[in-house]
Design an enzyme around this catalytic site. Structure first.
Site, PDB file in Angstrom:
ATOM      1  N   HIS A 176     -20.406   1.169  15.259  1.00 31.13           N
ATOM      2  CA  HIS A 176     -19.733  -0.013  14.533  1.00 31.13           C
ATOM      3  C   HIS A 176     -20.802  -1.220  14.534  1.00 31.13           C
ATOM      4  O   HIS A 176     -20.385  -2.378  14.753  1.00 31.13           O
ATOM      5  CB  HIS A 176     -18.491  -0.460  15.147  1.00 31.13           C
ATOM      6  CG  HIS A 176     -17.594  -0.974  14.250  1.00 31.13           C
ATOM      7  ND1 HIS A 176     -16.200  -0.708  14.314  1.00 31.13           N
ATOM      8  CD2 HIS A 176     -17.634  -1.893  13.451  1.00 31.13           C
ATOM      9  CE1 HIS A 176     -15.560  -1.553  13.424  1.00 31.13           C
ATOM     10  NE2 HIS A 176     -16.481  -2.194  12.557  1.00 31.13           N
ATOM     11  N   ARG A 200     -13.894   2.674   7.548  1.00 28.68           N
ATOM     12  CA  ARG A 200     -13.316   3.167   8.780  1.00 28.68           C
ATOM     13  C   ARG A 200     -13.132   4.583   9.106  1.00 28.68           C
ATOM     14  O   ARG A 200     -13.085   5.474   8.234  1.00 28.68           O
ATOM     15  CB  ARG A 200     -11.820   2.462   8.161  1.00 28.68           C
ATOM     16  CG  ARG A 200     -11.580   1.122   8.431  1.00 28.68           C
ATOM     17  CD  ARG A 200     -11.724   0.667   9.964  1.00 28.68           C
ATOM     18  NE  ARG A 200     -11.456  -1.141  10.079  1.00 28.68           N
ATOM     19  CZ  ARG A 200     -12.641  -1.733   9.989  1.00 28.68           C
ATOM     20  NH1 ARG A 200     -13.818  -1.367  10.390  1.00 28.68           N
ATOM     21  NH2 ARG A 200     -12.321  -3.232  10.343  1.00 28.68           N
TER      22      ARG A 200
END
Ligand code: NAP
Length: 311
Positions: free
Chosen positions: A274, A226
């Site tokens: 991502h 993250r």
């Protein structure tokens, strides 16, 4: 007949609708599956959820027995005060395979020094023989479902793998560390550092000026966990100072990464959008169906999120 709400991104509905229909029938469940506009909230038995979907208030879903996340990371829902239902995160074989492939590919790229030969400015023949894997120290922060799968694959390739987690672990072939002292030991070894931790208050800015200073000179950082794990200003400073040699980042505090973010232009940063590990509808639908079957049979749910811990 059960009523299931698909509260993921509407664009994913054409893939999930047939996958879920099939997976539910495989576990012997009869269910009506629909988008929010077609179901009254109080009629919903289970919510299939993603933060990219339309549901932000869970209070109207008075009958819902569980919220089944399509995402592995649950930081955007775990603290939602309207969520009183059980919350399960996604643990999917497709997700794990994807993460193993991204991490292994990036570790091999760094280990072999392949960037040296990419897009040459001139025909310069300058071989640099890399060490073999057992001479390369790779550290994986986070030994959960995804971190342990990646660490295991890297160990099978022969890398000298150290792992770090909140609670102590014993995984064959991996030197497992935990706690603050374990983190310092791990970082001091990390020629290649992989961060696969969840976003929680405890992991925010785990990589900061102080911890980045513990890395060996020229260490490579791979972050598919993250964006919040890294203090961006500290990483940019460490890259500019040469403390960190290269960073390949898949996740960011703001996604999409803003066009004017310094990571885009930095010569030693690779941005991937991502894509390290996506939930795959076919395998994820089987996980969702199995959890609904368990719930209906009074069996414990799989992959239940610990709301206090945050993951
Ligand atoms: P998981 O099974 O919940 O594992 C989390 C790991 O992090 C565990 O080993 C846990 O330690 C460790 N951890 C948590 N808080 C910690 C702390 N304060 N200090 C040290 N270790 C800590 O999660 P997962 O399925 O492996 O997924 C990990 C993360 O990957 C997700 O949360 C998500 O953010 C990210 N992800 C990214 C993508 C992508 O495409 N880029 C895709 C999927 C997931 P314990 O084992 O001791 O509890």
């Amino acid at each position: 007949m059960l009523t299931l709400l698909f509260a993921g991104a509407a664009r994913d509905w054409p893939d999930y609708e047939p996958a879920l229909t099939r997976a539910l029938s495989e576990v012997g469940l009869a269910a009506r599956l629909a988008l929010p506009a077609a179901i009254a909230p109080e009629a919903v038995d289970y919510i299939i959820y993603a933060p990219s979907g339309p549901v932000t208030d869970f209070a109207p879903f008075t009958r819902a027995r569980a919220v089944l996340s399509l995402w592995a990371g649950v930081e955007r829902v775990v603290g939602n005060p309207s969520l009183t239902q059980a919350l399960c995160r996604m643990v999917d074989e497709g997700l794990a395979r994807g993460m193993v492939e991204w991490v292994t590919g990036q570790v091999l790229r760094a280990h072999l020094g392949l960037d040296r030969y990419a897009a040459p400015q001139a025909p310069v023949w300058e071989p640099v023989v890399p060490p073999l894997a057992p001479e390369r120290a790779v550290v994986v922060l986070g030994l959960g479902v995804l971190g342990a799968a990646c660490a295991g694959m890297l160990a099978r390739l022969g890398f000298a793998v150290t792992g770090w987690s909140r609670t102590p672990k014993d995984i064959p072939g991996i030197d497992c560390l935990s706690g603050p002292e374990g983190l310092r030991t791990a970082l001091a070894r990390a020629e290649i550092l992989v961060t696969i931790l969840p976003n929680t208050p405890e992991t925010e800015n785990l990589l900061n000026a102080e911890t980045l200073a513990l890395l060996p000179q020229g260490a490579v950082i791979l972050n598919p966990g993250r964006g919040t794990l890294i203090d961006d200003a500290a990483l940019l400073a460490a890259l500019d100072a040469g403390r960190v040699g290269q960073a390949t980042l898949d996740v960011f505090r703001t996604e999409p990464l803003p066009a004017d973010h310094p990571y885009w232009a930095h010569p030693r940063v690779t941005v991937t959008p991502h894509i390290a590990a996506a939930t795959r509808p076919l395998s994820a639908a089987r996980v969702i169906a199995e959890n609904i079957r368990r719930s209906e049979a009074g069996e414990p749910l799989l992959h239940l999120v610990d709301r206090a811990r945050g993951y």
